[in-house]
Scaffold this motif. Structure first.
Motif, PDB file in Angstrom:
ATOM      1  N   TRP A 108       0.638   5.459 -13.231  1.00  0.00           N
ATOM      2  CA  TRP A 108       2.083   5.560 -13.083  1.00  0.00           C
ATOM      3  C   TRP A 108       2.470   5.833 -11.627  1.00  0.00           C
TER       4      TRP A 108
ATOM      5  N   ARG B  52       2.126   2.496  -9.695  1.00  0.00           N
ATOM      6  CA  ARG B  52       2.415   1.318 -10.520  1.00  0.00           C
ATOM      7  C   ARG B  52       2.986   0.141  -9.744  1.00  0.00           C
TER       8      ARG B  52
ATOM      9  N   ALA C 188       0.940  -0.015 -16.482  1.00  0.00           N
ATOM     10  CA  ALA C 188       1.649   1.257 -16.591  1.00  0.00           C
ATOM     11  C   ALA C 188       2.740   1.192 -17.659  1.00  0.00           C
ATOM     12  N   TYR C 189       3.545   0.151 -17.614  1.00  0.00           N
ATOM     13  CA  TYR C 189       4.675   0.078 -18.544  1.00  0.00           C
ATOM     14  C   TYR C 189       4.257  -0.289 -19.967  1.00  0.00           C
TER      15      TYR C 189
ATOM     16  N   VAL D  27       4.777  11.702 -18.766  1.00  0.00           N
ATOM     17  CA  VAL D  27       3.760  10.670 -18.603  1.00  0.00           C
ATOM     18  C   VAL D  27       2.450  11.191 -19.181  1.00  0.00           C
TER      19      VAL D  27
END
Length: 231
Positions: free
Chosen positions: A70, A73, A83-84, A62
């Motif tokens: 993250w 999230r 986050a994604y 990450v």
């Protein structure tokens, strides 16, 4: 211990997300983008390494600027998307709009495949008078996905982390879920695939049963032992 209610995780327990290559193919096709095979393979490998597909392989690393996001999230819809899509943006896709399109794709019924015995087990529990519920670390409502696959009708309640701003393994989320299905945690079985997150149910007194997060074809009857556990 008499089991009166069973809680199920979503991703990796009741359903599994499509492979990264299929995910990317579907979005590229929708956008009308055609890529050479070697380029498509490279993008697939890079997206898989970054962990950009929710429910898919975990990130190999990450980035520091996404670390805090993250870690939390699943506490809100906004954090989940950020986050994604933040992870997918580590990959230089041919069109920047594809990052949001990829995120949107993973929330559709077509992106998810139910485990073969999921509906049968849930229906069997309900037939025995056992309450059933969903408890998921997630940033969106998966009930339309479950409904589309004939699973949602067999659930009495759904407790989603982003709606409560609490993530498993926080015991508070398990208490909320037990209350939602109307039972003391000591009378509830938690079924999940993540020993860290789902194992948090032990802290409130639930029994826990783990299943393997593997491809759908490799786990045709992994949920059926739950029927034996409730007697």
């Amino acid at each position: 211990m008499t089991i009166k209610g069973v809680l199920f995780d979503f991703s990796g327990t009741l359903c599994r997300i499509e492979p990264v290559g299929d995910w990317l193919d579907a979005v590229l096709d929708e956008a009308g983008i055609r890529l050479p095979d070697d380029e498509l393979r490279r993008y697939t490998e890079e997206l898989e390494a970054t962990g950009a597909l929710p429910g898919g392989p975990a990130p190999q690393q990450v980035p520091p600027h996404l670390a805090e996001l993250w870690a939390t999230r699943d506490e809100s819809a906004e954090r989940h998307r950020a986050a994604y899509t933040g992870l997918s943006r580590q990959v230089a896709l041919p069109d920047p709009a594809l990052h949001d399109a990829l995120y949107d794709r993973h929330r559709t019924p077509a992106a998810w495949h139910p485990y073969p015995d999921a509906a049968e087990v849930l229906s069997g529990l309900r037939g025995r008078g056992i309450s059933t519920g969903l408890i998921s670390n997630i940033g969106w409502d998966p009930r339309p996905v479950l409904d589309a696959h004939g699973i949602g009708a067999h659930l009495d309640a759904a407790v989603l982390s982003y709606e409560h701003e609490i993530q498993k393994p926080d015991p508070r989320l398990f208490r909320i879920a037990c209350e939602a299905i109307g039972h003391d945690p000591r009378d509830v079985l938690m079924v999940g695939d993540d020993r860290s997150a789902d194992g948090g149910a032990l802290d409130v007194g639930c029994a826990v049963h783990f299943v393997d997060h593997v491809p759908v074809a490799d786990r045709p009857d992994g949920l059926r032992p739950v029927l034996d556990l409730v007697g």
